[in-house]
Design an enzyme around this catalytic site. Structure first.
Site, PDB file in Angstrom:
ATOM      1  CG  HIS A   1      19.311  27.561 -45.568  1.00 54.44           C
ATOM      2  ND1 HIS A   1      20.531  27.431 -46.189  1.00 54.44           N
ATOM      3  CD2 HIS A   1      19.240  28.859 -45.155  1.00 54.44           C
ATOM      4  CE1 HIS A   1      21.175  28.591 -46.141  1.00 54.44           C
ATOM      5  NE2 HIS A   1      20.412  29.469 -45.521  1.00 54.44           N
TER       6      HIS A   1
ATOM      7  CE  LYS B   1      27.012  14.074 -47.193  1.00 57.99           C
ATOM      8  NZ  LYS B   1      26.843  15.301 -47.977  1.00 57.99           N
ATOM      9  NE  ARG B   2      24.534  17.301 -37.001  1.00 59.57           N
ATOM     10  CZ  ARG B   2      24.110  18.134 -36.054  1.00 59.57           C
ATOM     11  NH1 ARG B   2      24.667  19.321 -35.905  1.00 59.57           N
ATOM     12  NH2 ARG B   2      23.144  17.784 -35.238  1.00 59.57           N
TER      13      ARG B   2
ATOM     14  CE  LYS C   1      22.772  16.337 -43.960  1.00 59.87           C
ATOM     15  NZ  LYS C   1      23.176  17.228 -45.067  1.00 59.87           N
TER      16      LYS C   1
ATOM     17  CB  THR D   1      28.497  23.850 -48.914  1.00 59.24           C
ATOM     18  OG1 THR D   1      28.200  23.478 -47.575  1.00 59.24           O
ATOM     19  CG2 THR D   1      27.522  24.925 -49.384  1.00 59.24           C
TER      20      THR D   1
ATOM     21  CE  LYS E   1      32.720  23.668 -47.391  1.00 59.33           C
ATOM     22  NZ  LYS E   1      31.927  23.499 -46.164  1.00 59.33           N
TER      23      LYS E   1
END
Length: 854
Positions: free
Chosen positions: A378, A569-570, A575, A677, A681
């Site tokens: 992952h 998101k986290r 990110k 993911t 969405k």
């Protein structure tokens, strides 16, 4: 004059919510009242909203039970191959509405509760999220369970029943504060304890090599108590099982070495054993090498493998005696998928069972293990890879350490024969990393012990073959596969966005819900004015609903005509929430400089949790809240720009915000986000994406057409080239005036007037040691955001791009992902066939199969 439609009336009109037949509604009301009376022991005079929620949940659960029993009986009769998805995380969210959707009970329940004078949405809001996950990895496991049931696979999710899930996030004076998530406080109507399947799990002790074989002795025992949760497929009468283990101390815990006066302490010390399932580790993409975490990893694996082997031996029609003693056929009947390296101990544990307990020869045992297990990687971030200190292992799991050494010896012997004299390659490929502290590389263990290794998006699967697992790929190229992640369209469209699901169904029918490739049919409506209007109308309704939610819960008023620009998101440096912050500041400065200009108004919403020990991530949250305090109170800006930090982002909040979003931020440095993911969405729910060519964004651009996404920034080769020559942040700072201005405002205290140097650590990181190269993509990101603003001014062209995205999102169904796992890794065949419903007269409960096993 006609009365305006209530929410209830609007919901009734949506056909994807199932039919509200008169008998159906009457039955539901009867059962609701029965549960209120007999299960909750209340009447309508004293019942609370929570009582009504539990009555409804139990009423809906009743509809699962017959199907659940029937499904397990069906598997017992057919004896199919079974797949075991082992994960330390299952981020399930709420269960009630998802169950109603999959059983086609939504309209009937809505009507029944309405007739009882209750509001179903209000009752749904009482349910606690099952927050047994951190982010993408845990939510993926949940989507996979939904798809495996919908595709008729005999599948089981195995994990830990954490007493405390991911912490609740509160924002206090701009800072994240963590609160324990006591999600089981009021009970969980969806789980069923199965004490009859309790299993012992051993820790510590020592190893004896005797003439009868190897014995692991003087261990401490903890019991694993299973709790089963039903997992319904979409309208196919199949209900699979998620089995989560809870730790229990044995009755004689600490009492056998009982000394006078120690009885009370011995009973209190039971907590020590039971702490194993107390709390989820709150780290995303970060390895914390604590003994308790290693205990959790072994606990889930040891309990699960006992269960798998018990079920394998017992699963033969008409008998609960152990009938299948030949374990060589295990890979024909059992597939085990390891969700990251967290359950890697399944490999040495299975060897221990086969060799030490079942007395198989090493080579035969190893063949069984490799053909049974498969591993999903992952992440490529080095800090996320699990490397356990050998000393910790030796103490906690001495036999497993011996087995890992033997696996490694044979593995290196093979490599040595293939590459004679290449000592450096042996060192790189060893399961044991030498150094100050000897460590076990769990990813290497998984690769060697599995017949298939997969990444989670095409670009990620190429990166692991080119970089971290290059040596292994050269030796076993056929082991490596790609399985691009997906999301379940049941939760992430039909349930959370019924308006859009219905507009789509009106054009192409309802079958797309289990066959998402049919969304391509929407391309023929891309220039259809009525369809364009319908899609835009649903989005506007969702935005109004979310704006009302924000006003009610956060006391903030937002402009529903502004662009909803969403980054959830986290919180993590890779990110790049900081890149978004720099755009916000730049946009703010531009409005202040030319206040009379016709700016495209935006409401920028950022949400996500920071790991409690991740200082930089917590500072990023503080910066976002600080920017919001300045921007939101500047009268020059007005409602043209609002910045909101969305507190306590979780599955249930995602279900509300995603359908209301216009712009989806997917802006990780190329080569760092394995898949993502959330990106999928947003795409399915009619938002446009601004993003880098990273993770699944690459395939999203391919499916929808790159011209229908806002792609910017360095590609993977550009990042690699920059790593070679060195990233010089200062050169961007000195060359780009708007970037310099923004950074000077952060470092000079413009956003922290009471503490000018509040953000010095963030500034220092961005200027001198930013692994994720925020400044390198700044210029292109700002230009790309300008294109976004320009297009938003043309609603029709914007919506056409939205339709292209929805039409191209079919590939990103987890049904497609799971079909590929089934056919290409597990050797199973998915099926959309229904099984008989429990009330089907041709299917009376057969007394002859009373001996089947769970």
């Amino acid at each position: 004059m006609a009365k305006p439609l209530t929410d209830h009336d609007k919901r009734k009109q949506i056909s994807v919510r199932g039919l509200a037949g008169v008998e159906n509604v009457a039955d539901l009301k009867t059962n609701f009242n029965r549960h209120l009376h007999f299960t909750l022991v209340k009447d309508r005079n004293v019942a609370t909203k929570r009582d009504y929620y539990f009555a409804l949940a139990n009423t809906v659960r009743d509809h699962l039970v017959g199907r659940w029993i029937r499904t397990q009986q069906h598997y017992y009769e057919k004896d199919p191959k079974r797949v075991y998805y082992i994960s330390l995380e299952f981020y399930m969210g709420r269960t009630l509405q998802n169950t109603m959707v999959n059983l086609a009970l939504e309209n009937a329940c809505d009507e029944a509760t309405y007739q009882l004078g209750l509001d179903m949405e209000e009752l749904q809001d009482i349910e606690e999220d099952a927050g047994l996950g951190n982010g993408g990895l845990g939510r993926l496991a949940a989507c996979f369970l939904d798809s495996m049931a919908t595709l008729g696979l005999a599948a089981y999710g195995y994990g830990i029943r954490y007493e405390f899930g991911i912490f609740n996030q509160k924002i206090v004076n701009g800072w994240q504060v963590e609160e324990a998530d006591d999600w089981l406080r009021y009970g969980n109507p969806w789980e069923k304890a199965r004490p009859e399947y309790m299993r012992p799990v051993h820790f510590y002790g020592r190893v004896e090599h005797t003439d009868e074989g190897v014995k692991w002795v003087d261990t401490q025992v903890v019991l694993a108590l299973p709790y089963d949760t039903p997992v319904p497929g979409y309208r196919n009468n199949i209900v699979n099982t998620m089995r989560l283990w809870s730790a229990k101390a044995p009755c004689d815990f600490n009492l056998k070495d009982f000394n006078v006066g120690g009885y009370i302490q011995a009973v209190l010390d039971r907590n020590l054993a039971e702490n194993i399932s107390r709390v989820l580790y709150p780290n995303d993409n970060f390895f914390e090498g604590k003994e308790l975490r290693l205990k959790q990893e072994y606990f889930v694996v040891a309990a699960t493998l006992q269960d798998i082997i018990r079920r394998f031996k017992a699963s033969k029609f008409g008998s609960t005696e152990f009938v299948r003693m030949d374990l060589s056929t295990l890979p024909e009947k059992v597939a085990i998928q390891l969700n990251d390296t967290h359950p890697a101990l399944a490999i040495p544990e299975m060897m221990r069972i086969l060799v030490d307990v079942e007395k198989l020869l090493w080579d035969q045992a190893w063949d069984i293990v490799v053909h049974t297990c498969a591993y999903t990687n992952h992440t490529v971030l080095p800090e996320a890879l699990e490397r356990w200190p050998v000393d910790l292992f030796h103490n906690l799991l001495p036999r497993h350490l011996e087995i890992i050494y033997e696996i490694n010896r044979r593995h290196l012997e093979r490599i040595g024969k293939l590459y004679p004299g290449d000592m450096d390659r042996l060192r790189r490929m060893s399961l044991i990393e030498e150094g100050n502290v000897k460590k076990i590389n769990m990813a290497h263990l998984c690769i060697v012990g599995s017949h298939a290794v997969n990444g989670v998006a095409r670009i990620h699967s190429e990166i692991i073959k080119d970089t971290i697992f290059k040596d292994f790929y050269e030796v076993d190229p056929d082991k490596f596969q790609n399985k691009t992640n997906g999301i379940t369209p049941r939760r992430w469209l039909v349930m959370c966005n019924p308006g859009l699901a219905e507009v789509i169904a009106e054009r192409i029918g309802e079958d797309y819900i289990v066959d998402m490739d049919q969304l391509k049919k929407l391309l023929k409506f891309v220039n259809d004015d009525a369809f364009i209007a319908d899609v835009a109308k649903v989005k506007q309704e969702n935005k109004l609903k979310f704006a009302a939610h924000l006003e009610e819960h956060y006391k903030v008023k937002i402009n529903p005509d502004s662009m909803f620009d969403v980054h959830v998101k986290r919180i993590h440096e890779y990110k790049r929430q900081l890149l978004n912050c720099l755009h916000i500041i730049t946009f703010y400065n531009r409005i202040r400089k030319e206040p009379q200009k016709k700016w495209t108004p935006r409401t920028i919403m950022i949400g996500g949790k920071a790991a409690p020990g991740y200082h930089t991530a917590k500072m990023i949250i503080r910066l976002i809240t600080a920017i919001g305090d300045i921007v939101n109170n500047d009268p020059i800006v007005g409602d043209r720009l609002k910045v909101i930090f969305l507190e306590n982002y979780r599955v249930t909040l995602a279900e509300k915000i995603i359908p209301a979003s216009d712009l989806s931020e997917q802006i990780s440095t190329a080569g760092t986000e394995a898949s993502g993911t959330g990106n999928m969405k947003f795409m399915l729910n009619g938002a446009l994406t601004i993003g880098t060519m990273d993770g699944a964004n690459v395939e999203m651009a391919e499916e929808a057409g790159e011209e229908n996404l806002f792609i910017f920034g360095m590609r993977v080769p550009d990042v690699e080239a920059m790593d070679k020559k060195g990233y010089d942040a200062m050169s961007y700072y000195n060359r780009i005036p708007e970037l310099k201005q923004a950074m000077d405002q952060i470092s000079g205290g413009f956003f922290s007037p009471n503490q000018a140097d509040l953000f010095k650590d963030l500034v220092s990181m961005l200027m001198h040691h930013d692994r994720f190269k925020v400044f390198a993509d700044y210029e292109d990101y700002i230009k790309c955001q300008d294109k976004v603003s320009a297009l938003y001014k043309n609603p029709k062209e914007w919506t056409k791009k939205v339709i292209h995205n929805i039409a191209g999102s079919g590939k990103f169904s987890s049904d497609r992902t799971i079909s590929q796992y089934a056919r290409e890794i597990w050797d199973m065949e998915p099926s959309l066939e229904k099984i008989a419903a429990p009330d089907d007269p041709c299917c009376e409960l057969l007394p002859s199969v009373s001996a089947y096993t769970y």
